[in-house]
Design an enzyme around this catalytic site. Sequence first.
Site, PDB file in Angstrom:
ATOM      1  N   ASP A 193      -6.931  11.058   3.179  1.00 49.51           N
ATOM      2  CA  ASP A 193      -7.134  11.364   1.761  1.00 49.51           C
ATOM      3  C   ASP A 193      -8.573  11.769   1.499  1.00 49.51           C
ATOM      4  OD1 ASP A 193      -8.444   8.508   0.471  1.00 49.51           O
ATOM      5  OD2 ASP A 193      -7.372   8.341   2.362  1.00 49.51           O
ATOM      6  N   ASN A 228     -14.173   5.574   4.832  1.00 45.00           N
ATOM      7  CA  ASN A 228     -14.411   4.521   5.820  1.00 45.00           C
ATOM      8  C   ASN A 228     -13.548   4.651   7.077  1.00 45.00           C
ATOM      9  OD1 ASN A 228     -16.500   3.301   4.408  1.00 45.00           O
ATOM     10  ND2 ASN A 228     -15.088   2.026   3.227  1.00 45.00           N
ATOM     11  N   HIS A 257      -4.655   6.148  -0.908  1.00 47.91           N
ATOM     12  CA  HIS A 257      -5.295   5.977   0.399  1.00 47.91           C
ATOM     13  C   HIS A 257      -4.300   6.136   1.553  1.00 47.91           C
ATOM     14  CE1 HIS A 257      -9.317   5.299   1.663  1.00 47.91           C
ATOM     15  NE2 HIS A 257      -9.299   4.002   1.835  1.00 47.91           N
ATOM     16  N   TYR A 263       0.806  -1.216   0.000  1.00 46.26           N
ATOM     17  CA  TYR A 263       0.000   0.000   0.000  1.00 46.26           C
ATOM     18  C   TYR A 263       0.845   1.276   0.000  1.00 46.26           C
ATOM     19  CZ  TYR A 263      -3.746  -3.246   1.076  1.00 46.26           C
ATOM     20  OH  TYR A 263      -4.630  -4.289   1.024  1.00 46.26           O
ATOM     21  N   ASN A 315     -10.653   0.667   7.396  1.00 49.05           N
ATOM     22  CA  ASN A 315     -12.048   0.583   7.857  1.00 49.05           C
ATOM     23  C   ASN A 315     -12.197   0.427   9.362  1.00 49.05           C
ATOM     24  OD1 ASN A 315     -12.435   0.646   5.118  1.00 49.05           O
ATOM     25  ND2 ASN A 315     -13.355  -1.377   4.983  1.00 49.05           N
TER      26      ASN A 315
END
Length: 185
Positions: free
Chosen positions: A91, A112, A19, A14, A66
Amino acid sequence: MKLVVGLGNPGSKYDGTRHNVGFEVIDRCQQLFQLDLDQSKFKGIYGYKVIEGEKIFLLKPLTFMNLSGESVIPLMKYFKIPTEDLLVIYDDLDLAPGKIRLRQKGGAGGHNGMKSIISHLGTEEFNRIRIGIGRPPKGYAVPDYVLGSFSNEERNAVDESIETAAKAVDAWTKDSFINVMNTFN
């Protein structure tokens, strides 16, 4: 005491994704404040430094986006950090790459990670810095977009916004959030 939280997803796959700009701001703050995230507790990694007589915590939740609230709220409770001394960096699809917005309250806006924090905290009234990542092109799914990488042009703009956000965090260590908002918005 103040707590600065950067939202993102853990794991090298990631790194550099849209994100994870919240994590990138925390990385820049680490350099700026010369501190390490050397504590692993509260489902995250964190560190702190005393700046101008006040403890400043930096936190990267390791819960995946989340479930961010599962990391943030236990740390706040343990160290008795009041909601007005929380700053969340994340973000935002509704801002163009390179733009930032500072706010003292607001909804999750479909994010989320923010939904989780708001749910666990029980309020929408806390400080935040939104980092623009722009909207996906037509026909591009939002999850794929936010987990994708920036183009070179976007990357340059986002790097500038990360630097600006880190400077805003630094300013907050010395001034009220309202004054920081007036300076950086």
